[in-house]
Design a protein around this motif. Structure first.
Motif, PDB file in Angstrom:
ATOM      1  N   GLY A  39       0.612  -1.014  -0.125  1.00 37.68           N
ATOM      2  CA  GLY A  39      -0.150   0.115   0.115  1.00 37.68           C
ATOM      3  C   GLY A  39       0.716   0.715   0.025  1.00 37.68           C
ATOM      4  O   GLY A  39       1.085   2.022  -0.627  1.00 37.68           O
ATOM      5  N   PHE A  40       2.036   0.738   1.238  1.00 36.41           N
ATOM      6  CA  PHE A  40       3.045   2.511   1.465  1.00 36.41           C
ATOM      7  C   PHE A  40       3.854   2.312  -0.653  1.00 36.41           C
ATOM      8  O   PHE A  40       4.018   3.688  -0.614  1.00 36.41           O
ATOM      9  CB  PHE A  40       3.603   2.191   2.452  1.00 36.41           C
ATOM     10  CG  PHE A  40       3.039   2.385   4.036  1.00 36.41           C
ATOM     11  CD1 PHE A  40       2.554   3.797   3.790  1.00 36.41           C
ATOM     12  CD2 PHE A  40       2.744   1.651   4.202  1.00 36.41           C
ATOM     13  CE1 PHE A  40       1.637   4.055   4.496  1.00 36.41           C
ATOM     14  CE2 PHE A  40       1.738   1.539   6.059  1.00 36.41           C
ATOM     15  CZ  PHE A  40       1.886   2.982   6.111  1.00 36.41           C
ATOM     16  N   LEU A  41       3.991   1.488  -0.568  1.00 37.75           N
ATOM     17  CA  LEU A  41       5.144   1.871  -2.368  1.00 37.75           C
ATOM     18  C   LEU A  41       3.820   2.145  -3.392  1.00 37.75           C
ATOM     19  O   LEU A  41       4.284   2.982  -3.918  1.00 37.75           O
ATOM     20  CB  LEU A  41       5.472   0.201  -2.454  1.00 37.75           C
ATOM     21  CG  LEU A  41       6.478  -0.164  -2.290  1.00 37.75           C
ATOM     22  CD1 LEU A  41       6.596  -1.715  -3.004  1.00 37.75           C
ATOM     23  CD2 LEU A  41       7.155   0.560  -2.598  1.00 37.75           C
ATOM     24  N   GLN A  42       2.556   1.712  -3.214  1.00 40.51           N
ATOM     25  CA  GLN A  42       1.675   2.690  -4.112  1.00 40.51           C
ATOM     26  C   GLN A  42       1.468   4.269  -3.729  1.00 40.51           C
ATOM     27  O   GLN A  42       1.613   4.338  -4.993  1.00 40.51           O
ATOM     28  CB  GLN A  42      -0.056   1.760  -4.106  1.00 40.51           C
ATOM     29  CG  GLN A  42       0.280   0.545  -5.008  1.00 40.51           C
ATOM     30  CD  GLN A  42      -1.107  -0.632  -5.252  1.00 40.51           C
ATOM     31  OE1 GLN A  42      -1.851  -0.088  -4.217  1.00 40.51           O
ATOM     32  NE2 GLN A  42      -1.946  -1.347  -5.589  1.00 40.51           N
ATOM     33  N   LEU A  43       1.615   4.370  -2.392  1.00 42.61           N
ATOM     34  CA  LEU A  43       1.345   5.899  -2.468  1.00 42.61           C
ATOM     35  C   LEU A  43       2.750   6.767  -3.297  1.00 42.61           C
ATOM     36  O   LEU A  43       2.470   7.432  -3.735  1.00 42.61           O
ATOM     37  CB  LEU A  43       1.268   5.645  -0.584  1.00 42.61           C
ATOM     38  CG  LEU A  43      -0.223   5.822  -0.937  1.00 42.61           C
ATOM     39  CD1 LEU A  43      -0.102   6.119   1.448  1.00 42.61           C
ATOM     40  CD2 LEU A  43      -1.117   6.515  -1.049  1.00 42.61           C
ATOM     41  N   LEU A  44       3.772   6.021  -2.377  1.00 45.13           N
ATOM     42  CA  LEU A  44       5.177   6.751  -2.805  1.00 45.13           C
ATOM     43  C   LEU A  44       4.638   7.172  -4.986  1.00 45.13           C
ATOM     44  O   LEU A  44       5.214   7.707  -5.329  1.00 45.13           O
ATOM     45  CB  LEU A  44       6.330   5.500  -2.499  1.00 45.13           C
ATOM     46  CG  LEU A  44       7.017   6.301  -1.772  1.00 45.13           C
ATOM     47  CD1 LEU A  44       7.658   5.364  -1.049  1.00 45.13           C
ATOM     48  CD2 LEU A  44       7.285   7.806  -1.347  1.00 45.13           C
ATOM     49  N   GLN A  45       4.276   6.161  -5.195  1.00 47.24           N
ATOM     50  CA  GLN A  45       4.654   6.020  -6.999  1.00 47.24           C
ATOM     51  C   GLN A  45       3.350   7.076  -7.451  1.00 47.24           C
ATOM     52  O   GLN A  45       4.057   7.027  -8.162  1.00 47.24           O
ATOM     53  CB  GLN A  45       3.778   4.067  -7.187  1.00 47.24           C
ATOM     54  CG  GLN A  45       3.845   3.971  -8.327  1.00 47.24           C
ATOM     55  CD  GLN A  45       5.632   3.922  -9.350  1.00 47.24           C
ATOM     56  OE1 GLN A  45       6.537   4.212  -8.976  1.00 47.24           O
ATOM     57  NE2 GLN A  45       5.087   2.453 -10.145  1.00 47.24           N
ATOM     58  N   LYS A  46       2.638   7.208  -6.489  1.00 44.99           N
ATOM     59  CA  LYS A  46       1.203   8.252  -7.222  1.00 44.99           C
ATOM     60  C   LYS A  46       2.620   9.997  -7.020  1.00 44.99           C
ATOM     61  O   LYS A  46       2.329  10.628  -7.617  1.00 44.99           O
ATOM     62  CB  LYS A  46       0.227   8.324  -5.951  1.00 44.99           C
ATOM     63  CG  LYS A  46      -0.550   7.479  -7.260  1.00 44.99           C
ATOM     64  CD  LYS A  46      -1.855   7.831  -6.296  1.00 44.99           C
ATOM     65  CE  LYS A  46      -2.622   6.955  -6.519  1.00 44.99           C
ATOM     66  NZ  LYS A  46      -3.799   6.042  -5.793  1.00 44.99           N
ATOM     67  N   GLN A  47       2.950   9.047  -5.450  1.00 46.98           N
ATOM     68  CA  GLN A  47       3.838  11.136  -5.015  1.00 46.98           C
ATOM     69  C   GLN A  47       5.091  10.960  -6.606  1.00 46.98           C
ATOM     70  O   GLN A  47       4.949  12.522  -7.291  1.00 46.98           O
ATOM     71  CB  GLN A  47       4.671  11.550  -4.411  1.00 46.98           C
ATOM     72  CG  GLN A  47       3.212  11.107  -2.914  1.00 46.98           C
ATOM     73  CD  GLN A  47       4.034  11.810  -1.040  1.00 46.98           C
ATOM     74  OE1 GLN A  47       4.613  11.326  -1.193  1.00 46.98           O
ATOM     75  NE2 GLN A  47       2.558  11.824  -1.036  1.00 46.98           N
ATOM     76  N   TYR A  52      12.481   1.526  -9.620  1.00 49.59           N
ATOM     77  CA  TYR A  52      12.773   0.708  -8.509  1.00 49.59           C
ATOM     78  C   TYR A  52      11.530   0.736  -7.970  1.00 49.59           C
ATOM     79  O   TYR A  52      11.122  -0.342  -7.727  1.00 49.59           O
ATOM     80  CB  TYR A  52      13.750   1.495  -7.645  1.00 49.59           C
ATOM     81  CG  TYR A  52      15.197   1.536  -8.108  1.00 49.59           C
ATOM     82  CD1 TYR A  52      15.194   1.079  -9.612  1.00 49.59           C
ATOM     83  CD2 TYR A  52      15.543   2.383  -8.219  1.00 49.59           C
ATOM     84  CE1 TYR A  52      16.422   1.344 -10.187  1.00 49.59           C
ATOM     85  CE2 TYR A  52      17.480   2.591  -8.376  1.00 49.59           C
ATOM     86  CZ  TYR A  52      17.622   1.767  -9.572  1.00 49.59           C
ATOM     87  OH  TYR A  52      18.842   2.039 -10.178  1.00 49.59           O
ATOM     88  N   LEU A  53      10.638   1.358  -7.980  1.00 56.08           N
ATOM     89  CA  LEU A  53       9.074   1.455  -7.468  1.00 56.08           C
ATOM     90  C   LEU A  53       8.320  -0.010  -8.363  1.00 56.08           C
ATOM     91  O   LEU A  53       8.077  -0.907  -7.265  1.00 56.08           O
ATOM     92  CB  LEU A  53       8.518   2.715  -7.573  1.00 56.08           C
ATOM     93  CG  LEU A  53       9.380   3.639  -6.167  1.00 56.08           C
ATOM     94  CD1 LEU A  53       7.764   4.834  -6.430  1.00 56.08           C
ATOM     95  CD2 LEU A  53       8.877   3.050  -5.065  1.00 56.08           C
ATOM     96  N   ASP A  54       8.453  -0.056  -9.275  1.00 59.50           N
ATOM     97  CA  ASP A  54       7.665  -0.803 -10.502  1.00 59.50           C
ATOM     98  C   ASP A  54       8.438  -2.044 -10.556  1.00 59.50           C
ATOM     99  O   ASP A  54       7.462  -3.295  -9.628  1.00 59.50           O
ATOM    100  CB  ASP A  54       8.125  -0.720 -11.376  1.00 59.50           C
ATOM    101  CG  ASP A  54       7.105   0.756 -12.554  1.00 59.50           C
ATOM    102  OD1 ASP A  54       6.201   0.635 -11.769  1.00 59.50           O
ATOM    103  OD2 ASP A  54       7.516   1.571 -13.494  1.00 59.50           O
ATOM    104  N   ILE A  55       9.674  -2.173  -9.843  1.00 54.43           N
ATOM    105  CA  ILE A  55      10.432  -3.840  -9.735  1.00 54.43           C
ATOM    106  C   ILE A  55      10.020  -4.135  -8.422  1.00 54.43           C
ATOM    107  O   ILE A  55       9.543  -5.436  -7.826  1.00 54.43           O
ATOM    108  CB  ILE A  55      12.297  -3.226  -9.662  1.00 54.43           C
ATOM    109  CG1 ILE A  55      11.793  -3.260 -11.218  1.00 54.43           C
ATOM    110  CG2 ILE A  55      12.438  -5.005  -9.306  1.00 54.43           C
ATOM    111  CD1 ILE A  55      13.478  -2.661 -11.517  1.00 54.43           C
ATOM    112  N   ALA A  56      10.470  -2.938  -7.462  1.00 54.21           N
ATOM    113  CA  ALA A  56       9.888  -3.616  -5.737  1.00 54.21           C
ATOM    114  C   ALA A  56       8.640  -3.822  -6.044  1.00 54.21           C
ATOM    115  O   ALA A  56       7.797  -5.185  -4.956  1.00 54.21           O
ATOM    116  CB  ALA A  56      10.226  -2.091  -4.749  1.00 54.21           C
ATOM    117  N   GLN A  57       7.458  -3.533  -6.235  1.00 56.98           N
ATOM    118  CA  GLN A  57       5.850  -3.700  -6.514  1.00 56.98           C
ATOM    119  C   GLN A  57       5.747  -5.501  -7.049  1.00 56.98           C
ATOM    120  O   GLN A  57       5.147  -5.893  -6.668  1.00 56.98           O
ATOM    121  CB  GLN A  57       4.943  -2.699  -7.539  1.00 56.98           C
ATOM    122  CG  GLN A  57       4.828  -1.522  -6.385  1.00 56.98           C
ATOM    123  CD  GLN A  57       3.277  -1.731  -6.455  1.00 56.98           C
ATOM    124  OE1 GLN A  57       2.859  -2.058  -6.386  1.00 56.98           O
ATOM    125  NE2 GLN A  57       3.358   0.605  -6.686  1.00 56.98           N
ATOM    126  N   ALA A  58       6.638  -5.652  -7.915  1.00 57.32           N
ATOM    127  CA  ALA A  58       6.686  -6.399  -8.832  1.00 57.32           C
ATOM    128  C   ALA A  58       6.853  -7.671  -7.871  1.00 57.32           C
ATOM    129  O   ALA A  58       5.761  -8.939  -7.759  1.00 57.32           O
ATOM    130  CB  ALA A  58       7.605  -6.906 -10.100  1.00 57.32           C
TER     131      ALA A  58
END
Ligand code: ADP
Ligand code: MG
Length: 515
Positions: A39-47, A52-58
């Protein structure tokens, strides 16, 4: 008598089951924080988006999926599932449908013995377990192969064996089966057998595995059989909403009704399919209809329906009456199980009196159905036999016109009094309507004539001659001629005999041209 071997199997299974349980416990604890991280990664992604965030999410998604798989092994939600009566043959049959795309390369051999026995268990869980086993079997077979499924009872235990002609498992690896994450497949999860072991163990079942590398593998499942004696009415897993009436309850559980009904008659499955395709009768739809009529006590409609069904079954010779009876009995049982479960779920406590009144009413209505069904069935069957006979009679007197006034009647086979009568009726009628002047009766194909019939036949011929028609009999065989002499049968000038059909035709100025 549990052998040492069995004991070892059980302890192996319980060990595997508890490994699964512990793993699932850990998974549960770890999954929640990971979901939060996601959830937090998704929030960060928006900001501020970043690759790297994509990779982390996957990667996180992969981890959560793995944990979910692990959780499924002893999934908490399946514990809510109520144990019900399960016919393993029916379940296996429906699971096999899911592998339709494989049958071009894998032959399935089913041997469902003792299909009527049941075990008690959680249906969806067991189905999932068997699905995994079947999936593994299909995956073990490279190219062409065979999967054999055998269901039977022995010593009051229910056995299911699933054998494949696949790659097999090395001996030293057999003990590893069922350990979470143990897989030899590049895309495998190693969760399937872990789930199977824990499910079978929870069902007080046992698993035995035999395998030979390059030859194939057999999984044998052994379950305690549900004892039919201590059952009586059956507790079923059915839907209920407050304040619905019995009919509403049936409507709500339409699918379940069909499923239970089909389970009751699992050994009729093929015939039922045939009835649907050949006879065009949807027995399930009819069962719903009858249930509704019976519950509402709509007697005249029950009678009407029974008569229609009786007629239908009579008209289709493929529809066996025994099948109907078996189907009806299954229907009756399931109907009562449903009524029992309705009273159980609605908490309504019938007064003894009321219950017996209802019981009496419903059973009477069912009997009325059966009586009218059979009356209608036999009436139509008799009628059909009669019309068949008439048709055969008609075909057995083939009057063929050669010219507008010359007809030929070739007689074949055995002529008994019944047939002689049919010949008489048709012949005289045709002579009148077609104004036949000459009738050639060829008897060269007659195998047997008894004296009574010979006498009768010549009476007919006299009748023919009175109508102004000349009868020419050809092909009289020696035995028949003998009978005629013995009986002193005389011919008049309108009854002639000729040796052969050819001669008779020539006499009439008709030629048979050879082509
Ligand atoms: P997965 O199918 O994801 O690999 P499973 O737990 O279902 O996980 O199976 C674990 C392993 O057991 C498989 O990878 C395979 O090596 C072995 N196995 C299971 N069933 C069979 C079978 N019928 N024939 C050969 N090997 C099998
Ligand atoms: Mg698998």
């Amino acid at each position: 008598m549990p052998s040492k071997d069995t004991h070892e199997h059980n302890s192996h299974q319980s060990r595997l089951a508890s490994v699964g349980q512990i793993a699932a416990g850990i998974a549960h604890e770890v999954r929640n924080p990971l979901t939060a991280v996601k959830g937090f990664l998704q929030l960060l992604q928006k900001q501020s988006p970043h690759t790297y965030l994509d990779i982390a999410q996957a990667e996180l998604d992969n981890a959560i999926t793995t944990l979910q798989n692990l959780l499924n092994i002893s999934k908490a939600d399946s514990e809510e599932e109520q144990p019900v009566k399960i016919h393993l043959c029916a379940e296996l049959e429906s699971l096999l449908n899911l592998f339709q795309d494989q049958i071009y390369r894998v032959t399935i051999e089913k041997k469902f013995e003792d299909a009527e026995v049941s075990i008690t268990g959680k249906r969806n869980q067991l189905k999932k377990a068997f699905f995994n086993i079947l999936k593994n079997a299909f995956e073990a077979i490279e190219g062409q192969g065979t999967i054999k499924i055998h269901h039977y009872i022995q010593d009051e235990l229910v056995y299911v064996t699933i054998s494949d002609t696949g790659v097999g498992i090395p001996k030293e690896r057999i003990d590893l089966l069922g350990t979470p994450f143990y897989t030899t497949k590049s895309e495998g999860t190693g969760m399937g057998l872990a789930y199977v072991f824990s499910t079978i163990y929870q069902h007080n079942g046992r698993i035995e595995i035999e395998s030979e590398e390059g030859k194939g593998t057999t999984f044998k499942f052994i379950f305690p059989m549900e004892m039919p004696m201590d059952k009586g009415v059956e507790r079923m897993d059915l839907h209920y909403e407050s304040d619905i009436d019995l009919q509403g309850f049936f409507d709500l559980n339409k699918q379940e009704f069909e499923r239970y009904l089909l389970q009751e008659v699992v050994n009729l499955q093929e015939i039922l399919d045939e009835i649907k395709t050949v006879g065009g009768i949807d027995l399930l739809a009819n069962a719903h209809h009858l249930a509704a009529l019976v519950i509402d006590n709509r007697e005249p409609e029950v009678i009407n329906f029974a008569q229609l069904e009786g007629k239908f079954w009579a008209q289709h010779s493929t529809l066996n009456i025994e099948v109907k009876l078996e189907w009806f009995q299954a229907f009756r049982r399931i109907l009562w199980h449903f009524i029992y479960n309705f009273t159980r779920l609605s908490g309504s406590d019938y007064k003894m009196d009321d219950f017996f009144k209802m019981e009496y009413r419903i059973n009477i209505t069912l009997d009325i159905f059966l009586r009218h069904f059979f009356t209608s069935y036999t009436t139509f069957k008799d009628e059909m036999i009669k019309t068949h006979r008439e048709m055969i009679d008609d075909l057995s007197v083939p009057l063929i016109p050669l010219t507008s006034s010359v007809f030929i009647l070739p007689l074949l086979g055995t002529i008994d009094t019944h047939r002689a009568k049919a010949i008489q009726e048709k012949m005289l009628h045709q002579i009148e309507t077609h104004k036949i002047r000459s009738l050639i009766i060829d008897m060269s194909g007659v195998v047997y004539l008894d004296t009574m019939v010979v006498q009768h036949l010549f009476k007919i011929l006299h009748g023919v001659s009175y109508m102004g028609c000349t009868a020419i009999i050809t092909g009289i065989r020696a035995e028949i001629a003998n009978t005629m002499v013995n009986l002193g049968i005389s011919l008049n000038d309108r009854i002639e005999t000729k040796g052969t059909l050819q001669q008779a035709l020539e006499e009439l100025g008709l030629q048979i041209t050879n082509t």
